[in-house]
Write an enzyme that holds these catalytic residues in place. Structure first.
Site, mmCIF file in Angstrom:
data_model
loop_
_atom_site.group_PDB
_atom_site.id
_atom_site.type_symbol
_atom_site.label_atom_id
_atom_site.label_comp_id
_atom_site.label_asym_id
_atom_site.label_seq_id
_atom_site.Cartn_x
_atom_site.Cartn_y
_atom_site.Cartn_z
ATOM 1 C CB ALA A 138 -0.926 -0.011 1.218
ATOM 2 N N GLY A 150 -0.194 -5.153 0.669
ATOM 3 C CA GLY A 150 -1.371 -4.964 -0.148
ATOM 4 C C GLY A 150 -1.221 -5.501 -1.553
ATOM 5 C CD GLU A 157 -3.866 -7.522 2.499
ATOM 6 O OE1 GLU A 157 -4.719 -7.875 3.323
ATOM 7 O OE2 GLU A 157 -3.368 -6.376 2.476
ATOM 8 C CD GLU A 175 0.560 -6.227 5.368
ATOM 9 O OE1 GLU A 175 -0.016 -6.064 4.281
ATOM 10 O OE2 GLU A 175 1.176 -7.288 5.649
#
Length: 615
Positions: free
Chosen positions: A68, A107, A110, A130
């Site tokens: 992210a 992310g 993901e 994370e």
């Protein structure tokens, strides 16, 4: 073309009916709002176009999305949010294949997990890091990952934060296929095969990792039992809770459980501190000379037996080393010390005999400085060696004082700087830059430091950021203990906040014993004030540099963030108020620095120092 003008996501259609959704957001294709919006638009296009049979999700540049956009954390969310985007990909009636190269992290992974198949380049790496930011995967990672690979492997990925290679990811079931080359073509073929087979199975309906519910629960219990009894970071426990929820709750409820946990963690002070440290590490590589090209380094001279501690690390890093010492007895003693250290490593199975022998071949002793004519850098263990080293070496050879500042009048001044390598622990080094030092000289020294596995802090004066800031904190701690605060109690309070090594004083008496909270504030405020003085004198560029130096060089906890981060989160007005009040006790410790008054008057925080100029 600017970043804002360039499309972050490109669409390429093929004659076979495959829509390639190509992410192009350098340098690491972070999943910023622009990227998420671009992928969302691509899904709209694919849904509306009956000629599109399947979708390949891939990226340009060096990597699949590496996570992210952390700069957006803490800002008002802009749709589409990554969890919603992943849900759209997973629910897409047309098959979506993720083509992974480089690093698919956080992310990015993901996003790939939401696709119906994952094809990975053989050199790619995948992970969910994370936890290193005090967070958990918040876009379905805790729910989809264990469905594919089970609780044990999923928890290993998330609790360690370490990525795995493509081969291991294939073995555990995280990806479906690994290719040596032709990634885009392989992904397209896979997408067409899925389209021929009919409606793809979404990851939420996969159960390979949950077939043995007993083993799944056993892995969850083992991970929970292995958690530290006393730890400030909440993320590991919440990750375990979410992985357990993946088995016990329906998928939608599991996602909601994960999202609530993610938002809780995002609001913690520890996560804020870890994000601060993440950006501080990035900022450390930006300094005025960072655009210069470092000179090649193959052979390095260490001038003076007093610099023998640097010989073994240089050898182990692959350099050839010439140890120059005019006194024969000292030279022999230094060589014997190197040999003894090597033997200790061999005995401890940290160095093979073959490696030791190869390193020893690259070490040459000398008693005269003339041999320095064939080196690219000289590390000077004593100032008196500078003149001889300058005479013996060609212009452009870096001359680095160990532990002292640079600076030399005359034509060789551009080649001279200082290096602090031995006193700040194994993770940090200071590059001490004097006026007139050439950018290439600085870049070369920084390259050496990084090759030795350390972070390089550029400073403008000798003496050390870490020792100066530590001295301020220790001075405050000594003041507290001398006036009656129990040294053990103070040490425990400081260590509980991630601040070791500050208490060094004998107990005394004072009319009012400060409470632990006030004691902590006094120590951190003294350190923050000293940090501001260093910035005002131009010794260091940014508050975040000071924080990172204290973490790497003094053992402060990453989740604490450092004294400057603490001061800014608490408020500069409060810092000034407290310093003014406590300066009556000791002006040497708590006198408010003029820079603090300037920042408060201007209404500016430390973001003023965020971006230094770069050559």
């Amino acid at each position: 073309m600017s970043v804002t003008e360039r499309q972050a996501v490109r669409l390429d259609r093929t004659e076979t009916g495959v829509l390639h959704v190509v992410i192009d957001n350098p340098p690491v294709n972070a999943l910023s709002h622009r990227v998420r919006a671009g992928i969302g638009h691509a899904l709209d296009v694919a849904h509306a176009d009956h000629l599109v049979r399947a979708i390949v999700l891939r990226a340009e540049g060096r990597s699949f999305p590496a996570g992210a956009d952390i700069a957006e954390f803490g800002l008002p969310p802009q749709p589409p949010l990554l969890p919603d985007l992943c849900a759209r990909i997973e629910s897409c009636p047309k098959p979506v294949v993720a083509a992974i190269h480089g690093s698919a992290l956080g992310g990015g992974l993901e996003l790939a997990l939401a696709a119906h198949r994952r094809i990975a380049d053989a050199q790619s790496r995948l992970g969910l890091p994370e936890v290193s930011l005090g967070l958990l995967p918040g876009a379905g990672g805790t729910q989809r990952t264990p469905r594919l690979i089970g609780a044990e492997q999923a928890l290993r990925l998330m609790l360690s934060g370490r990525p795995v290679g493509a081969a291991e990811a294939l073995a555990m079931g995280l990806v479906d296929r690994v290719v040596e080359d032709g990634l885009a073509a392989a992904a397209e073929a896979e997408a067409l095969a899925l389209a021929e087979a009919g409606t793809p199975i979404p990851t939420r309906d996969r159960r390979e990792g949950m077939r043995d519910a007993t083993a799944y629960q056993r892995a969850v219990a083992a991970a929970r039992a292995a958690l530290p009894k006393e730890g400030r970071l909440q993320a590991p426990a919440r990750i375990i809770d979410c992985v357990e929820a993946a088995l016990l709750l329906p998928f939608g409820q599991g996602l909601a459980f994960e999202r609530a946990a993610f938002e809780d963690l995002l609001a913690t002070s520890e996560a804020a501190a870890l994000r601060h440290v993440f950006f501080a590490e990035r900022a450390l590589s930006r300094f005025p000379e960072s655009g210069a090209t470092p000179r090649p380094l193959r052979t390095i001279a260490v001038a003076g037996a007093a610099g023998v501690e640097q010989v073994l690390p240089l050898l182990q890093a692959g350099y050839s080393v010439i140890l120059i010492e005019p006194a024969k007895s000292q030279l022999v003693a230094a060589l014997e010390l190197v040999a003894a250290r090597q033997q200790e490593l061999v005995t401890a199975d940290k160095l093979t005999e073959a490696q030791r022998d190869a390193d020893w071949v690259r070490l040459k002793p000398a008693m005269e400085f003339g041999v320095a004519a064939r080196v690219e850098m000289v590390l000077l263990a004593a100032p008196e060696h500078l003149e001889k080293a300058a005479e013996a070496t060609a212009p452009g050879t870096v001359l680095a004082h160990l532990g002292k500042g640079g600076g030399l009048d005359g034509p060789r001044g551009a080649d001279v700087l200082g290096l602090t390598l031995g006193t700040l622990g194994p993770r940090l080094a200071e590059v001490i830059v004097a006026p007139g030092c050439a950018p290439e000289t600085v870049a070369t020294a920084v390259a050496l430091v990084r090759h030795l596995g350390r972070s390089a802090l550029r400073v403008a004066a000798p003496g050390g950021v870490v020792p100066r800031v530590l001295a301020a904190g220790r001075g405050a701690a000594a003041w507290l203990v001398e006036r009656g605060m129990d040294a053990g109690e103070l040490s425990a309070a400081l260590q509980a906040e991630g601040l070791p090594g500050l208490v060094r004083a004998a107990p005394g008496r004072m009319p009012r014993r400060p409470q632990a909270e006030e004691a902590l504030a006094r120590c951190l405020s003294a350190m923050a004030a000293e940090g501001l003085r260093l910035i005002a004198r131009g010794v260091v560029a940014r508050p975040s540099d000071i924080d990172l130096a204290m973490i790497l060089g003094a053992g402060f906890a990453r989740w604490q963030g450092g004294p400057m981060h603490w001061a800014e989160r608490r408020g500069l007005l409060i810092l000034r108020r407290d310093l003014r009040a406590w300066s009556a006790d000791s002006a040497d410790l708590w006198q408010p620095p003029p820079l603090l008054d300037d920042l408060v008057s201007a209404g500016n925080g430390f973001q003023t120092f965020a971006r230094p100029s770069a050559a």
